[in-house]
Design a protein around this motif. Structure first.
Motif, PDB file in Angstrom:
ATOM      1  N   SER A 111       0.828  -1.200   0.000  1.00 48.78           N
ATOM      2  CA  SER A 111       0.000   0.000   0.000  1.00 48.78           C
ATOM      3  C   SER A 111       0.869   1.260   0.000  1.00 48.78           C
ATOM      4  CB  SER A 111      -0.922  -0.003   1.222  1.00 48.78           C
ATOM      5  OG  SER A 111      -1.687   1.179   1.272  1.00 48.78           O
ATOM      6  N   ARG A 112       1.931   1.247   0.800  1.00 49.29           N
ATOM      7  CA  ARG A 112       2.839   2.398   0.834  1.00 49.29           C
ATOM      8  C   ARG A 112       3.558   2.566  -0.513  1.00 49.29           C
ATOM      9  NH1 ARG A 112       3.969   0.448   6.098  1.00 49.29           N
ATOM     10  NH2 ARG A 112       5.900  -0.550   5.364  1.00 49.29           N
ATOM     11  N   ALA A 113       3.869   1.444  -1.156  1.00 51.66           N
ATOM     12  CA  ALA A 113       4.541   1.513  -2.459  1.00 51.66           C
ATOM     13  C   ALA A 113       3.641   2.188  -3.493  1.00 51.66           C
ATOM     14  CB  ALA A 113       4.930   0.111  -2.929  1.00 51.66           C
ATOM     15  N   TRP A 114       2.354   1.837  -3.511  1.00 47.66           N
ATOM     16  CA  TRP A 114       1.438   2.482  -4.443  1.00 47.66           C
ATOM     17  C   TRP A 114       1.317   3.976  -4.138  1.00 47.66           C
ATOM     18  CZ3 TRP A 114       0.427   0.481  -8.855  1.00 47.66           C
ATOM     19  CH2 TRP A 114       0.271  -0.896  -9.026  1.00 47.66           C
ATOM     20  N   SER A 115       1.208   4.309  -2.843  1.00 48.90           N
ATOM     21  CA  SER A 115       1.111   5.716  -2.461  1.00 48.90           C
ATOM     22  C   SER A 115       2.348   6.494  -2.901  1.00 48.90           C
ATOM     23  CB  SER A 115       0.928   5.846  -0.944  1.00 48.90           C
ATOM     24  OG  SER A 115      -0.293   5.257  -0.529  1.00 48.90           O
TER      25      SER A 115
ATOM     26  N   ARG B 108       4.332   5.741  -5.383  1.00 52.23           N
ATOM     27  CA  ARG B 108       4.317   5.871  -6.839  1.00 52.23           C
ATOM     28  C   ARG B 108       3.450   7.053  -7.262  1.00 52.23           C
ATOM     29  NH1 ARG B 108       0.920   4.901 -11.006  1.00 52.23           N
ATOM     30  NH2 ARG B 108       1.988   4.756 -13.020  1.00 52.23           N
ATOM     31  N   HIS B 109       2.291   7.191  -6.656  1.00 51.26           N
ATOM     32  CA  HIS B 109       1.369   8.247  -7.067  1.00 51.26           C
ATOM     33  C   HIS B 109       1.864   9.640  -6.680  1.00 51.26           C
ATOM     34  CE1 HIS B 109      -1.644   5.637  -8.672  1.00 51.26           C
ATOM     35  NE2 HIS B 109      -1.837   5.006  -7.545  1.00 51.26           N
ATOM     36  N   SER B 110       2.706   9.736  -5.660  1.00 51.51           N
ATOM     37  CA  SER B 110       3.109  11.052  -5.161  1.00 51.51           C
ATOM     38  C   SER B 110       4.489  11.499  -5.646  1.00 51.51           C
ATOM     39  CB  SER B 110       3.104  11.055  -3.629  1.00 51.51           C
ATOM     40  OG  SER B 110       4.030  10.105  -3.116  1.00 51.51           O
ATOM     41  N   ALA B 111       5.271  10.601  -6.231  1.00 49.57           N
ATOM     42  CA  ALA B 111       6.664  10.918  -6.566  1.00 49.57           C
ATOM     43  C   ALA B 111       6.809  11.398  -8.009  1.00 49.57           C
ATOM     44  CB  ALA B 111       7.546   9.688  -6.354  1.00 49.57           C
ATOM     45  N   PRO B 112       7.512  12.510  -8.238  1.00 53.15           N
ATOM     46  CA  PRO B 112       7.790  12.943  -9.622  1.00 53.15           C
ATOM     47  C   PRO B 112       8.637  11.907 -10.370  1.00 53.15           C
ATOM     48  CG  PRO B 112       8.242  14.716  -8.059  1.00 53.15           C
ATOM     49  CD  PRO B 112       8.025  13.470  -7.256  1.00 53.15           C
ATOM     50  N   GLU B 113       9.636  11.329  -9.678  1.00 56.95           N
ATOM     51  CA  GLU B 113      10.485  10.280 -10.268  1.00 56.95           C
ATOM     52  C   GLU B 113       9.964   8.922  -9.786  1.00 56.95           C
ATOM     53  OE1 GLU B 113      12.727  11.001 -12.442  1.00 56.95           O
ATOM     54  OE2 GLU B 113      12.993  13.162 -12.164  1.00 56.95           O
ATOM     55  N   HIS B 114       8.766   8.580 -10.223  1.00 57.05           N
ATOM     56  CA  HIS B 114       8.062   7.422  -9.677  1.00 57.05           C
ATOM     57  C   HIS B 114       8.708   6.094 -10.043  1.00 57.05           C
ATOM     58  CE1 HIS B 114       6.188   7.093 -13.712  1.00 57.05           C
ATOM     59  NE2 HIS B 114       6.184   8.415 -13.662  1.00 57.05           N
ATOM     60  N   ARG B 115       9.355   6.014 -11.213  1.00 62.22           N
ATOM     61  CA  ARG B 115      10.030   4.758 -11.568  1.00 62.22           C
ATOM     62  C   ARG B 115      11.218   4.510 -10.642  1.00 62.22           C
ATOM     63  NH1 ARG B 115       8.696   2.394 -16.604  1.00 62.22           N
ATOM     64  NH2 ARG B 115       7.326   3.719 -17.845  1.00 62.22           N
ATOM     65  N   GLU B 116      11.917   5.555 -10.294  1.00 57.02           N
ATOM     66  CA  GLU B 116      13.036   5.415  -9.364  1.00 57.02           C
ATOM     67  C   GLU B 116      12.545   4.893  -8.016  1.00 57.02           C
ATOM     68  OE1 GLU B 116      16.703   5.545  -7.474  1.00 57.02           O
ATOM     69  OE2 GLU B 116      16.228   5.638  -9.617  1.00 57.02           O
ATOM     70  N   VAL B 117      11.426   5.432  -7.545  1.00 56.04           N
ATOM     71  CA  VAL B 117      10.886   5.044  -6.241  1.00 56.04           C
ATOM     72  C   VAL B 117      10.465   3.579  -6.239  1.00 56.04           C
ATOM     73  CG1 VAL B 117       8.968   5.403  -4.647  1.00 56.04           C
ATOM     74  CG2 VAL B 117      10.194   7.368  -5.572  1.00 56.04           C
ATOM     75  N   ILE B 118       9.631   3.181  -7.198  1.00 56.45           N
ATOM     76  CA  ILE B 118       9.151   1.803  -7.164  1.00 56.45           C
ATOM     77  C   ILE B 118      10.244   0.826  -7.617  1.00 56.45           C
ATOM     78  CG2 ILE B 118       6.744   2.450  -7.436  1.00 56.45           C
ATOM     79  CD1 ILE B 118       6.862   1.571 -10.335  1.00 56.45           C
ATOM     80  N   GLY B 119      11.180   1.293  -8.447  1.00 55.10           N
ATOM     81  CA  GLY B 119      12.302   0.433  -8.831  1.00 55.10           C
ATOM     82  C   GLY B 119      13.168   0.070  -7.643  1.00 55.10           C
TER      83      GLY B 119
ATOM     84  N   TYR C 205     -10.924   6.481  -5.415  1.00 53.08           N
ATOM     85  CA  TYR C 205      -9.888   6.509  -6.462  1.00 53.08           C
ATOM     86  C   TYR C 205      -9.166   5.170  -6.428  1.00 53.08           C
ATOM     87  CZ  TYR C 205      -6.198   8.517  -9.430  1.00 53.08           C
ATOM     88  OH  TYR C 205      -5.342   8.798 -10.461  1.00 53.08           O
ATOM     89  N   HIS C 206      -9.292   4.391  -7.513  1.00 54.55           N
ATOM     90  CA  HIS C 206      -8.679   3.064  -7.527  1.00 54.55           C
ATOM     91  C   HIS C 206      -7.155   3.204  -7.510  1.00 54.55           C
ATOM     92  CE1 HIS C 206      -7.600  -0.971  -9.089  1.00 54.55           C
ATOM     93  NE2 HIS C 206      -8.657  -1.328  -8.385  1.00 54.55           N
ATOM     94  N   PRO C 207      -6.479   2.551  -6.565  1.00 54.49           N
ATOM     95  CA  PRO C 207      -5.042   2.786  -6.389  1.00 54.49           C
ATOM     96  C   PRO C 207      -4.151   2.257  -7.503  1.00 54.49           C
ATOM     97  CG  PRO C 207      -5.788   1.010  -4.963  1.00 54.49           C
ATOM     98  CD  PRO C 207      -7.017   1.601  -5.564  1.00 54.49           C
ATOM     99  N   ILE C 208      -4.663   1.381  -8.338  1.00 53.83           N
ATOM    100  CA  ILE C 208      -3.829   0.797  -9.402  1.00 53.83           C
ATOM    101  C   ILE C 208      -4.179   1.401 -10.761  1.00 53.83           C
ATOM    102  CG2 ILE C 208      -3.137  -1.344 -10.566  1.00 53.83           C
ATOM    103  CD1 ILE C 208      -3.824  -2.819  -7.951  1.00 53.83           C
ATOM    104  N   THR C 209      -5.454   1.389 -11.117  1.00 55.56           N
ATOM    105  CA  THR C 209      -5.867   1.851 -12.446  1.00 55.56           C
ATOM    106  C   THR C 209      -6.228   3.334 -12.481  1.00 55.56           C
ATOM    107  OG1 THR C 209      -8.228   1.399 -12.086  1.00 55.56           O
ATOM    108  CG2 THR C 209      -6.846  -0.439 -12.853  1.00 55.56           C
TER     109      THR C 209
END
Length: 421
Positions: free
Chosen positions: A131-135, A137-148, A303-307
């Protein structure tokens, strides 16, 4: 055999290169698109397409080549232009450069530890991390870096939890969480230069979701599978996944809660996108109408957290449907109606800006298109950097005959990494 038996002037016949027009016809036919539909999506006439294909006309210039590549989802421009012609062109369009986190994510996915003394994390702990990972991703400008950075440990721990859990109900929950981890992985792997890895993750996600017997997990995995098929121009396969899953979800929608109703709505949008990509206007908007009705059935703030499916996202979806139909005027009208600031996710907000930019360019409003791309880049740089549509607009307008537009496009292209400084 005597050398006298071989004519002295003989030589291995040169293999005739496949002409641009032949390549265009092959790719168009492979995608199941008629000349009339392709012509409409390019704002050209069917006779123009025919003359290009039969060689009566010279290959078009770079801007039109990029538009053709977009419509036909040509990932490598050399497939369309020929290897020799591609030397002077940027060959990667819908696959960007590899992210620095890609090797670590690939290593986690390639690992199959059969024995370990490590204890798997509890299901609740894994759910909270995801859940924190999805949050993030949605809040980070460099979201690929965060989830990567998060994915390698999440993948290993989710696999371990699914393997070590013994109770049937807990095992199904663990499989649903594993499927969701793979979903997060698919967002990271989109447009990365390892298509086979993305397909492997999509397939694993579907298997884990089916093992979970969770309607929401199955719906998410199907939505991502349809996205993968459509991005690879597998329109029939995308349709098969969405329609079959919507049929399966029919009995679960009334009592499934907002999550199940939302993923069904997201699948309806997906069906509309596929129809629009085919150039089927009536079917595309018909699916959008169904999705809008589904969105109205959700709680107002949901707001669906994935789609990202929600009431607030339907305006953005309308823009994309119009853009995929290459209806410039309608794209601009829908863009003016949509409220981008109500989209809480940074990457989704940036993606909507890119769709707006596509619409403005289609309508001939190039300066507005470039300014909108600049807004997208300010919102989430990594969304623009790995988006083929944004790359196509920048490459096309970097060839503009208007100095101010060419300069604006080139400056942003350098920031994005499409052009060297």
């Amino acid at each position: 055999m005597s050398s006298d038996a071989t004519p002295q002037n003989s030589a291995t016949p040169a293999i005739e290169p496949i002409a641009f027009g032949q390549r265009l016809q092959i790719l168009r036919t492979r995608r199941g698109i008629t000349r009339e539909v392709l012509a409409g999506l390019l704002s050209m006439s069917p006779s123009w397409v025919k003359r290009v294909e039969n060689g009566s006309l010279q290959p078009p210039k770079l801007p039109m080549i990029l538009r053709i590549a977009e419509v036909l989802r040509v990932r490598d421009l050399s497939d369309l232009t020929g290897v020799e012609d591609a030397v002077s062109l940027p060959t990667e369009l819908f696959i960007g450069p590899g992210h620095q986190r890609l090797p670590a994510v690939r290593a986690a996915l390639d690992s199959y530890p059969l024995t370990t003394s490590r204890q798997a994390p509890p299901i609740d702990h894994l759910r909270a991390r995801l859940s924190r990972a999805w949050s993030s991703r949605h809040s980070a400008p460099e979201h690929r870096e965060v989830i990567g950075a998060l994915l390698p440990d999440l993948i290993r721990d989710a696999q371990l939890t699914a393997r070590q859990t013994e109770r049937t109900a807990d095992r199904r929950t663990a499989q649903a969480l594993l499927a969701e981890v793979y979903a997060l992985g698919q967002f990271f792997l989109a447009y990365q230069p390892d298509s086979s890895l993305l397909w492997r993750v999509a397939d694993r996600g579907m298997v884990a979701a089916q093992e979970s017997e969770d309607p929401h997990a199955i719906g998410v995995a199907a939505w991502l599978m349809a996205e993968a098929h459509r991005d690879a121009a597998g329109y029939d396969a995308a349709d098969a996944v969405t329609t079959e899953t919507l049929r399966y979800l029919t009995r679960h929608r009334p009592d499934g809660g907002d999550d199940v109703r939302a993923i069904a709505g997201a699948l309806e949008v997906a069906a509309g996108y596929t129809a629009a990509r085919r150039g089927d206007t009536g079917t595309a908007w018909g699916w959008w109408d169904k999705a809008r009705a589904s969105a109205k059935g959700l709680d107002k703030g949901y707001y669906h957290p994935i789609t990202s499916f929600s009431r607030t996202i339907m305006g953005a979806h309308a823009v994309t449907v119009a853009v995929e139909l290459h209806a410039g005027g309608e794209s601009v009208r829908q863009a003016r109606r949509a409220d981008v600031l109500t989209i809480p996710s940074r990457p989704r907000r940036a993606r909507h800006r890119i769709e707006e930019a596509r619409g403005y360019q289609l309508a001939g409003q190039v300066e507005t298109a470039l300014t909108t791309l600049e807004k997208a880049f300010a919102t989430a740089p990594e969304t623009v950097r790995w988006n083929g549509y944004a790359r196509r607009i920048l490459l096309e307008e970097a060839e503009s005959r208007v100095p101010a537009l060419r300069r604006q496009a080139c400056e942003l292209a350098v920031q994005v990494g499409v052009l060297a400084a």
